[in-house]
Design a protein around this motif. Structure first.
Motif, short mmCIF file in Angstrom:
data_model
loop_
_atom_site.label_atom_id
_atom_site.label_comp_id
_atom_site.label_asym_id
_atom_site.label_seq_id
_atom_site.Cartn_x
_atom_site.Cartn_y
_atom_site.Cartn_z
N HIS A 36 75.30 69.63 13.32
CA HIS A 36 73.91 69.28 13.00
C HIS A 36 73.14 68.75 14.21
N ILE A 37 73.60 69.07 15.44
CA ILE A 37 72.90 68.55 16.63
C ILE A 37 72.45 69.69 17.54
N ASP A 38 72.11 70.82 16.92
CA ASP A 38 71.48 71.93 17.63
C ASP A 38 72.35 72.47 18.77
N GLN A 39 73.66 72.63 18.50
CA GLN A 39 74.58 73.20 19.47
C GLN A 39 74.95 74.63 19.04
N PRO A 40 75.30 75.51 20.01
CA PRO A 40 75.70 76.88 19.64
C PRO A 40 76.89 76.86 18.67
N THR A 41 76.79 77.62 17.58
CA THR A 41 77.83 77.61 16.53
C THR A 41 79.20 78.00 17.07
N ALA B 91 74.74 62.51 26.85
CA ALA B 91 73.48 63.07 26.36
C ALA B 91 73.08 64.31 27.15
N THR B 92 73.42 64.35 28.44
CA THR B 92 73.09 65.54 29.23
C THR B 92 73.81 66.77 28.70
N VAL B 93 75.04 66.55 28.17
CA VAL B 93 75.79 67.68 27.59
C VAL B 93 75.04 68.24 26.38
N LEU B 94 74.58 67.33 25.52
CA LEU B 94 73.88 67.75 24.31
C LEU B 94 72.53 68.38 24.65
N LEU B 95 71.82 67.78 25.61
CA LEU B 95 70.53 68.34 26.02
C LEU B 95 70.71 69.71 26.67
N ALA B 96 71.76 69.83 27.49
CA ALA B 96 72.03 71.12 28.12
C ALA B 96 72.39 72.17 27.08
N GLY B 97 73.05 71.73 25.99
CA GLY B 97 73.42 72.65 24.92
C GLY B 97 72.21 73.28 24.26
N THR B 98 71.09 72.57 24.23
CA THR B 98 69.87 73.12 23.64
C THR B 98 69.27 74.21 24.52
N ILE C 99 63.19 60.38 30.59
CA ILE C 99 62.89 61.34 31.66
C ILE C 99 63.72 62.60 31.48
N SER C 100 65.02 62.42 31.17
CA SER C 100 65.89 63.58 30.93
C SER C 100 65.37 64.42 29.77
N TYR C 101 64.95 63.75 28.71
CA TYR C 101 64.52 64.45 27.50
C TYR C 101 63.25 65.28 27.75
N PHE C 102 62.26 64.67 28.41
CA PHE C 102 60.98 65.36 28.58
C PHE C 102 61.02 66.39 29.71
N LEU C 103 61.67 66.05 30.83
CA LEU C 103 61.72 67.00 31.95
C LEU C 103 62.77 68.08 31.74
N GLU D 182 60.41 74.58 29.39
CA GLU D 182 59.11 74.85 30.00
C GLU D 182 58.83 73.94 31.19
N HIS D 183 59.69 72.95 31.43
CA HIS D 183 59.50 72.05 32.57
C HIS D 183 60.54 72.34 33.65
N PHE D 184 61.56 71.48 33.80
CA PHE D 184 62.55 71.68 34.87
C PHE D 184 63.93 72.08 34.35
N SER D 185 64.07 72.27 33.04
CA SER D 185 65.34 72.67 32.42
C SER D 185 66.48 71.74 32.84
N SER D 186 67.58 72.32 33.31
CA SER D 186 68.77 71.52 33.64
C SER D 186 68.49 70.50 34.73
N MET D 187 67.71 70.87 35.71
CA MET D 187 67.39 69.93 36.80
C MET D 187 66.62 68.73 36.26
N GLY D 188 65.74 68.97 35.29
CA GLY D 188 64.98 67.87 34.70
C GLY D 188 65.89 66.87 34.01
N ILE D 189 66.95 67.37 33.35
CA ILE D 189 67.91 66.47 32.71
C ILE D 189 68.54 65.55 33.75
N TRP D 190 68.87 66.11 34.90
CA TRP D 190 69.54 65.31 35.94
C TRP D 190 68.57 64.43 36.71
#
Length: 446
Positions: free
Chosen positions: A115-120, A256-263, A400-404, A408-416
């Protein structure tokens, strides 16, 4: 600076076994990732997802166990062996109970992964892996109890021996069970988890055996005549709970970066896992010096020599900064090569190489913050640093990780970018805290 430089050899003599032991854990993760990476991006992403949940439990458990080290170091500085034995035995019981609790907790949270928007496909692979890794938390936490006790007495090499041998065992069983070599079945991710479980059981048995056989440590293994004491558990909890929160706040943002990257997709998550595994290797060097700071500062606190306490801690800060600077340069120079050790996928390698540029920069602040936290832990100052960690990582870094980190912004780099902001803020605020507290202690004694 000369006063700092002359402390470098002793700092390293205490830190080196811790570094090797911690690095051994990460190198096993490196080998796991390389072996599993050969199976494809989805299995590699599944290990990343499964470990992201396990790491929350590990941060909590290890954080509590860290309370043992400064209390044992203080008792050692005071030459109060009865106090040291009481802390050790109460701490070991606490670690065992935590291991059982964390095992149950990991099993309970498995359904959340759906239920956290990860690939099945990634979640389906991660669940069986997580089942086995959860069981390994019990021997792992008992091991932590023995390790932190030995660290408090500056006997850091024994845990290193246990870890290195256990890691070799882990690599062997991983190879046999992931690919189905010789008479062993091909279990892929579950095989990697079984290898980890076997190695952690061995670690515990080996460290218990080697510590119990040392003549100087035999008094610590004599059972207490008094019943369990509430005040000792209270001290352990008072230090352990804030330390566990510190680790949760910092470790949580990396998770959290793992979960954000999963999206962002399987490739982004696989690249994120490669970046995290690489930076965790160099981070363990700083962890070793952070443990050294806890031990040496704890000893000086027991002796009430706050002038030397401040000098020794600062020598460790300088040493960490210099070492992490070298690693930062290495990441920049090898950013395109290192990811290819894990996987051949061109897109994954490209994303990971971009992340390593950011990692090179935050190596400095990450190393400093863990060393300063270690010094503050040795002074038994944990509440304000916990608040600092929360503010730095979750009020500054995570937003910052969440929004960047949006596509449409910086994708993986924005998370870091968020990691960079959180770690830098933490290092600066913790340094100010140490400066204030160490000067205050000197003034009070004078």
């Amino acid at each position: 600076m000369q006063a700092y430089f002359k402390e470098f050899p002793k700092n390293l003599s205490i830190a080196f076994p811790v570094m090797l032991g911690q690095l051994g854990h990460v190198l096993v993760g490196f080998v796991d990732n390389v072996m599993i990476g050969k199976l494809g991006p989805a299995p590699l992403a599944a290990v990343s997802l499964g470990n992201s949940v396990v790491f929350f439990a590990l941060f909590l458990g290890i954080g509590f166990s860290f309370a043992i080290t400064p209390l044992v170091a203080e008792a050692d500085g005071e030459e109060d062996y009865v106090k040291g034995r009481q802390v050790f035995q109460h701490g070991l019981l606490m670690c065992g109970l935590l291991g059982i609790l964390l095992f149950g907790l990991l099993l309970a949270v498995k359904p959340i992964l759906y239920h956290i928007d990860q690939p099945t496909e990634v979640v389906n692979l991660a669940i069986p892996y997580l089942n086995i890794i959860a069981l390994s938390m019990i021997p792992m936490m008992f091991f932590q109890g023995f390790k932190q006790f030995a660290d408090g007495l500056s006997l850091t090499k024994y845990a290193m021996y246990a870890t290195i041998i256990a890691n070799l065992i882990n690599v062997l069983f991983n190879y046999l069970l992931i690919y189905g070599i010789w008479i062993f079945p091909r279990l892929e991710l579950e095989g990697a988890a079984i290898g980890t479980l076997i190695s952690r059981v061995f670690m515990l048995i080996f460290l218990f055996y080697i510590l119990k056989r040392r003549p100087k440590l035999k008094p610590f293994f004599v059972l207490m005549k008094k019943s369990l004491q509430k005040n000792i558990f209270k001290r352990l909890f008072g230090l352990g709970f804030p330390t566990a929160l510190q680790m949760l706040f910092e470790g949580g943002i990396f998770t959290a970066t793992v979960l954000l990257a999963g999206t962002l997709g399987t490739n982004a998550q696989a690249a994120n896992q490669i970046g995290l595994n690489l930076v965790s290797m160099t981070f363990m060097i700083a962890v070793g010096l952070g443990v050294t700071a806890t031990i040496r500062v704890g000893n000086q606190k027991g002796k009430r020599d706050f002038v030397n306490l401040r000098r020794l801690a600062q020598s460790i800060f300088v040493q960490v900064f210099l070492i992490m600077s070298v690693f930062a340069v290495g990441y920049i120079m090898l950013k395109s090569f290192l990811p290819t050790l894990y996987i051949d996928d061109v897109e994954v390698v490209q994303i990971a190489s971009q992340l390593l540029i950011i990692a090179a920069i935050f190596q400095l602040s990450d190393g400093l913050q863990v060393a300063i936290l270690g010094a503050l832990r040795g002074m038994q100052d944990v509440k304000i640093p916990t608040l600092i960690c929360f503010v730095a990582y979750w009020l500054i870094g995570f937003p910052i990780s969440y929004f960047l980190g949006k596509e449409e912004h910086f994708s993986s780099m924005g998370i870091w970018f968020g990691l960079l902001a959180g770690l830098t803020t933490s290092a600066i605020l913790l340094f100010f805290r140490f400066e204030y507290l160490s000067k205050k202690n000197i003034t009070q004694v004078v």
